[in-house]
Design an enzyme around this catalytic site. Sequence first.
Site, PDB file in Angstrom:
ATOM      1  N   LYS A 191     -57.630  24.464  31.006  1.00  0.00           N
ATOM      2  CA  LYS A 191     -57.337  25.045  32.333  1.00  0.00           C
ATOM      3  C   LYS A 191     -58.605  25.499  33.038  1.00  0.00           C
ATOM      4  O   LYS A 191     -58.664  25.514  34.277  1.00  0.00           O
ATOM      5  CB  LYS A 191     -56.334  26.197  32.182  1.00  0.00           C
ATOM      6  CG  LYS A 191     -56.809  27.392  31.370  1.00  0.00           C
ATOM      7  CD  LYS A 191     -57.472  28.458  32.201  1.00  0.00           C
ATOM      8  CE  LYS A 191     -57.974  29.595  31.333  1.00  0.00           C
ATOM      9  NZ  LYS A 191     -58.664  30.646  32.121  1.00  0.00           N
ATOM     10  N   THR A 248     -55.778  30.901  37.126  1.00  0.00           N
ATOM     11  CA  THR A 248     -57.212  30.606  37.236  1.00  0.00           C
ATOM     12  C   THR A 248     -57.521  29.619  38.354  1.00  0.00           C
ATOM     13  O   THR A 248     -58.648  29.564  38.846  1.00  0.00           O
ATOM     14  CB  THR A 248     -57.745  30.079  35.883  1.00  0.00           C
ATOM     15  OG1 THR A 248     -59.167  30.144  35.865  1.00  0.00           O
ATOM     16  CG2 THR A 248     -57.324  28.643  35.630  1.00  0.00           C
TER      17      THR A 248
END
Length: 333
Positions: A191, A248
């Site tokens: 990620k 994020t």
Amino acid sequence: MRIAVLGAGAWGTSLAISLSTNSNSAHQVTLWSRDPQHVAELASERVNRRYFPAFSLPDSLRLTSALDVAVEAAELALIVVPVSGLRGTLRGIAACGKPVPVVWGCKGFEARSAKLPHQVAEEEYGGIAPCGVLSGPSFAQEVAQRLPAALTLASHDVEFSRRIAAQLHTARLRVYSCSDIVGVETGGAVKNVISIAAGICDGLALGYNARAALITRGLAEIARLGLKLGGRMETFMGLTGLGDLILTCTGDLSRNRRVGLALAAGRPLPAILRELGHTAEGVHTAGEVLRLSQELKIEMPITKAVCSILHDGVPAREAVEALLNREPKTENY
């Protein structure tokens, strides 16, 4: 519970503050930094000015630069250092001679070996004491503020993950247990790479539609690699997969997203990292993820595009255009 938090960066300091100030527990926390000067600054100012200047350290929080002192009375060691420091920290704990259970909070693949943190732990700490990983959508600043967050604690030892998750769990920091350590670690690592791509997307003003498409196809890349490594699909749909990815890729506190924004503006990577002042794991992880995907014959075009910008000097807009002009395919994982 007596807890040693090993690593006095932003995330380590945040966890130390949170665990020390939880009114529902009796945690006795020791924060360790390998830098004696840093520890002296923390002790005199009761603020981590290097990484976390906005939050005072609780009076009950103990400080040390001696690893053996940090772990000698600990019932749990929380390792909160970058992936590059995990192996050395585990060796240091093992050398102390006390079989203290260990949980790490780092996200990424080890450089050159492309090993996940649990594989490093098996080599350096296997058979000594139970181990696991703590991961999920969590900005350090918000955890220190005691704003609500949810994390996952994963371990091959199911009883250990349930017991430690229950002991760390509070109304403000919910901790779930899980046995899919491969899936949790893969989601946490990849990620960060997708977050750099999201920052580039936003920096080039490509719009919300493009960002949504990027996050969705980024999740497909995470799942594709994670399933091949032995993770479970439901993990990638949970906190440490989709949840961490959304945070994020969209949150302004994301260091990796900020790297992407600066790359889109044409800034050189060394200057970006100097100004950032913190570790952006996606920069170091991207190359290992790409190499691993090529070895496993897994298609990861977003990761490949990010690597071309980070390591091959391809301008951000050129890399994005190449990504957009790929042949259309059936949507799948």
